[in-house]
Design a protein around this motif. Structure first.
Motif, PDB file in Angstrom:
ATOM      1  N   ASP A 267       9.656  21.471  42.905  1.00 18.69           N
ATOM      2  CA  ASP A 267       8.760  21.544  41.749  1.00 18.69           C
ATOM      3  C   ASP A 267       8.199  22.958  41.666  1.00 18.69           C
ATOM      4  OD1 ASP A 267       7.207  20.802  39.610  1.00 18.69           O
ATOM      5  OD2 ASP A 267       5.760  19.629  40.779  1.00 18.69           O
ATOM      6  N   LEU A 268       8.714  23.748  40.722  1.00 18.42           N
ATOM      7  CA  LEU A 268       8.308  25.151  40.597  1.00 18.42           C
ATOM      8  C   LEU A 268       7.200  25.269  39.550  1.00 18.42           C
ATOM      9  CD1 LEU A 268      11.818  26.912  40.616  1.00 18.42           C
ATOM     10  CD2 LEU A 268      10.283  26.429  42.552  1.00 18.42           C
TER      11      LEU A 268
ATOM     12  N   HIS B  50       9.395  19.905  47.624  1.00 14.29           N
ATOM     13  CA  HIS B  50       8.878  21.255  47.860  1.00 14.29           C
ATOM     14  C   HIS B  50       8.181  21.706  46.579  1.00 14.29           C
ATOM     15  CE1 HIS B  50      11.454  21.725  51.502  1.00 14.29           C
ATOM     16  NE2 HIS B  50      12.169  20.820  50.843  1.00 14.29           N
ATOM     17  N   ALA B  51       6.877  21.983  46.681  1.00 15.11           N
ATOM     18  CA  ALA B  51       6.092  22.308  45.483  1.00 15.11           C
ATOM     19  C   ALA B  51       5.503  23.708  45.608  1.00 15.11           C
ATOM     20  CB  ALA B  51       4.981  21.288  45.290  1.00 15.11           C
TER      21      ALA B  51
ATOM     22  N   VAL C 101      11.420  23.116  36.638  1.00 19.43           N
ATOM     23  CA  VAL C 101      11.041  24.523  36.423  1.00 19.43           C
ATOM     24  C   VAL C 101       9.933  24.595  35.372  1.00 19.43           C
ATOM     25  CG1 VAL C 101      11.845  26.815  35.769  1.00 19.43           C
ATOM     26  CG2 VAL C 101      13.418  25.245  36.926  1.00 19.43           C
ATOM     27  N   ASP C 102       8.734  24.954  35.824  1.00 19.43           N
ATOM     28  CA  ASP C 102       7.616  25.140  34.892  1.00 19.43           C
ATOM     29  C   ASP C 102       6.934  26.473  35.172  1.00 19.43           C
ATOM     30  OD1 ASP C 102       5.861  24.618  32.875  1.00 19.43           O
ATOM     31  OD2 ASP C 102       4.925  22.860  33.782  1.00 19.43           O
ATOM     32  N   ALA C 103       7.687  27.414  35.687  1.00 17.01           N
ATOM     33  CA  ALA C 103       7.108  28.707  36.058  1.00 17.01           C
ATOM     34  C   ALA C 103       7.958  29.878  35.572  1.00 17.01           C
ATOM     35  CB  ALA C 103       6.943  28.781  37.574  1.00 17.01           C
TER      36      ALA C 103
END
Ligand code: SAM
Length: 277
Positions: free
Chosen positions: A55-56, A81-82, A147-149
């Motif tokens: 989780d980015l 993995h965050a 992908v939220d970054a």
């Protein structure tokens, strides 16, 4: 196990929001209701524990909690993995955290908050504080990459370089959280350039699109899908091709909006610097 696009037909994640356990729903999130359901469904019903869930850009842990609750409900041994800077300014606290039940607190560090909120799933989650563009992936297979970054074209390229080669061919999903957001047009270009290796399978209101990885994303594919160096004409050319492709036909009007945004913000490749037009 080879996964198929048909697993997404009928939008099975819709209308299951009420199946997300309350303790996951209690974790503040910027995700919309349908997106929360998609994350939960992916982890509970689609993923098989064949690789890590990554989780980015997890902010206070909202997306991570929906993923963890899904994996927990499915019962496989999940490795989540965050990544985030774990920082929230006063405006973000007032607009997002406090309205969702977090008691007012001093300072900008939200890592302790995220750790507390994610405590129910602590045995399956590893948190990575700091700039994720400086981080390395340990190399194990990835089954789900949220992908939220990718808030700049540079970040989109860096994320692809570090994480995409680990995606399981024909067995992984990339969830591009803000794929159709007009401030991040490079994501449409990036995924169109990767069309031979990843196909859109879930269009989720309003901006989120999930892609099934069909083939290994190797160094050559990554080199051909870089977006930071593209000038406006090249970017618009790729967006125009994307809008005309059968895979992205359902969102052609949104891609037209992204093209408009590129024209209105010449040379800009950072989401936070885009103007209104
Ligand atoms: C839209 S928010 C994510 C929302 C989150 N998924 C949720 O469920 O609420 C984007 C997040 O990406 C993080 N982010 C953006 N760029 C980053 C970077 N280079 N390194 C670490 N975190 C980053 C921000 O700190 C922010 O929390």
């Amino acid at each position: 196990m080879t996964r198929d696009i048909s697993e997404f037909s009928g939008t099975p994640w819709r209308d299951i929001a009420d199946q997300i356990p309350q303790r996951a729903r209690a974790v503040p999130t910027m995700l919309k209701a349908e997106e929360q359901a998609l994350y939960f469904w992916i982890a509970r019903d689609w993923a098989k524990g064949a690789g890590a869930i990554v989780d980015l850009g997890c902010f206070a842990g909202g997306s991570t909690a929906r993923l963890a609750a899904g994996a927990e409900a499915a019962g496989y041994a999940a490795e989540i993995h965050a990544y985030d800077r774990f920082s929230a300014n006063e405006k973000t606290k007032e607009n997002t955290l406090y309205p969702q039940g977090v008691a007012p607190f001093e300072g900008e560090d939200i890592r302790p908050l995220a750790e507390r909120l994610l405590a129910p799933w602590a045995d399956m989650i590893a948190l990575y504080p700091g700039d994720l563009l400086q981080s390395r992936w340990h190399g194990g297979p990835i089954e789900v990459l949220a992908v939220d970054a990718a808030k700049s074209a540079r970040a989109a390229d860096r994320i692809a370089d570090r994480f995409f080669p680990a995606l399981i061919p024909a067995g992984a999903l990339i969830v591009q959280q803000d794929f159709l957001h007009r401030r991040q047009p490079w994501l449409i270009a990036q995924m169109h350039l990767l069309a031979g290796a990843a196909v859109p399978v879930a269009f989720c209101a309003h901006d989120c699109v999930a892609f099934l990885v069909t083939e290994q994303i190797d160094r050559d594919r990554l080199a051909a899908a870089r977006v930071e160096h593209l000038d406006d004409d090249a970017l618009i050319g790729i967006l125009t091709e994307a809008a005309e492709s059968p895979a992205l036909a359902p969102v052609a009007d949104r891609i037209a909006g992204a093209i408009h945004a590129v024209r209105a913000n010449p040379g800009e490749r950072r989401a936070w610097a885009f103007g209104r037009a």
